[in-house]
Design a protein around this motif. Structure first.
Motif, PDB file in Angstrom:
ATOM      1  N   SER A  96       0.796  -1.230   0.000  1.00 56.06           N
ATOM      2  CA  SER A  96       0.000   0.000   0.000  1.00 56.06           C
ATOM      3  C   SER A  96       0.825   1.275   0.000  1.00 56.06           C
ATOM      4  N   GLY A  99      -0.650   4.771   1.094  1.00 51.14           N
ATOM      5  CA  GLY A  99      -2.067   4.405   1.196  1.00 51.14           C
ATOM      6  C   GLY A  99      -3.059   5.365   0.591  1.00 51.14           C
ATOM      7  N   ASN A 117      -4.378  -2.106   4.653  1.00 50.88           N
ATOM      8  CA  ASN A 117      -3.118  -1.712   4.017  1.00 50.88           C
ATOM      9  C   ASN A 117      -2.012  -2.632   4.517  1.00 50.88           C
TER      10      ASN A 117
END
Length: 265
Positions: A96, A99, A117
């Motif tokens: 991720s 993110g 994530n």
């Protein structure tokens, strides 16, 4: 089901071991997050908010994001056009980074979804968790989407089988020299009929040999790139059915591509 083990990514192991490549990539991104690395002149990399605008991210919805996190945004494409979760769906953002894909999805989705994530760089997950907490996306309100965080390896996913409805890899697949092992892990933790979304670089033709020796090229998703036909063969041999593969209108050796695949029953 039995899934063939054919792996066209094996050609990359001749110059560097898979372990060496993974170690280099992790160390590179740790340094990058801490401001101690940058793309070499031979690897001109566009990143941040400018790249998000070029990729048509919904910047109005992302205006709430603090400026400090955009410098860590390094997507290979915009996956939002392929991600259409239903209320209550679970999504794994594998690799991720900071993110922003997860934040964009949570901000634009009309109903609650659960996003995880996962990344190998703990420092960037901590920063991302701080931002999502500031935005109220930490899961304290069940009427809103939530984002949680796990530090882990994509090649050894710490989840039960059939956990997720969607798995996203944005600029992640090409970081793995052994892509078949990664895809096997993903197949295991996806629910039946679950979907895999991949945004990455694709090669117009077989890459020159010098790419295999360029470790920073691995970190920037270049050295691990395959042709479209190789990519489809790899994904489908892992137990998926490719539903969408974006067309290439760019004549360059490496170009951005998007792939949507469903877990086959």
């Amino acid at each position: 089901m039995d899934r063939p083990s054919k792996d066209p990514s094996a050609r990359h192991s001749a110059r560097h071991s898979a372990r060496h490549i993974r170690q280099h990539i992790k160390a590179y991104y740790e340094r990058l997050f801490n401001g101690h690395s940058a793309p070499s002149p031979e690897l001109p990399i566009r990143q941040g908010r400018d790249l998000a605008a070029a990729l048509l991210y919904p910047l109005d919805s992302l205006a709430v994001l603090p400026a400090r996190i955009w410098e860590h945004f390094l997507p290979c494409g915009n996956p939002l056009q392929y991600l259409h979760p239903k209320a209550g769906d679970s999504i794994l953002n594998l690799g991720s980074g900071i993110g922003i894909d997860s934040m964009a999805l949570a901000q634009t989705c009309e109903y609650p979804i659960d996003i995880v994530n996962l990344d190998v760089v703990s420092q960037i997950l901590f920063e991302s968790r701080t931002v999502t907490s500031e935005l109220g996306l930490s899961g304290l309100d069940p009427s809103h989407s939530s984002i949680s965080f796990i530090c882990g390896e994509g090649s050894h996913l710490p989840f039960r089988p059939a956990t997720f409805d969607w798995i996203l890899l944005n600029g992640v697949l090409n970081l793995f020299p052994d892509k078949q092992s990664l895809l096997t892990e993903i197949w295991q933790v996806l629910k039946e009929g679950g979907r895999l979304v991949v945004m990455d670089l694709c090669a117009a033709t077989e890459l020159p040999e010098y790419f295999e020796k360029e470790l920073d090229g691995w970190a920037w998703c270049m050295s691990g790139a395959h042709t479209k036909s190789q990519l489809v063969e790899m994904v489908e041999s892992a137990g998926f059915r490719v539903e969408v593969l974006s067309e290439n209108e760019d004549p360059d050796l490496l170009f951005r591509m998007g792939l949507l695949a469903r877990k086959a029953s």
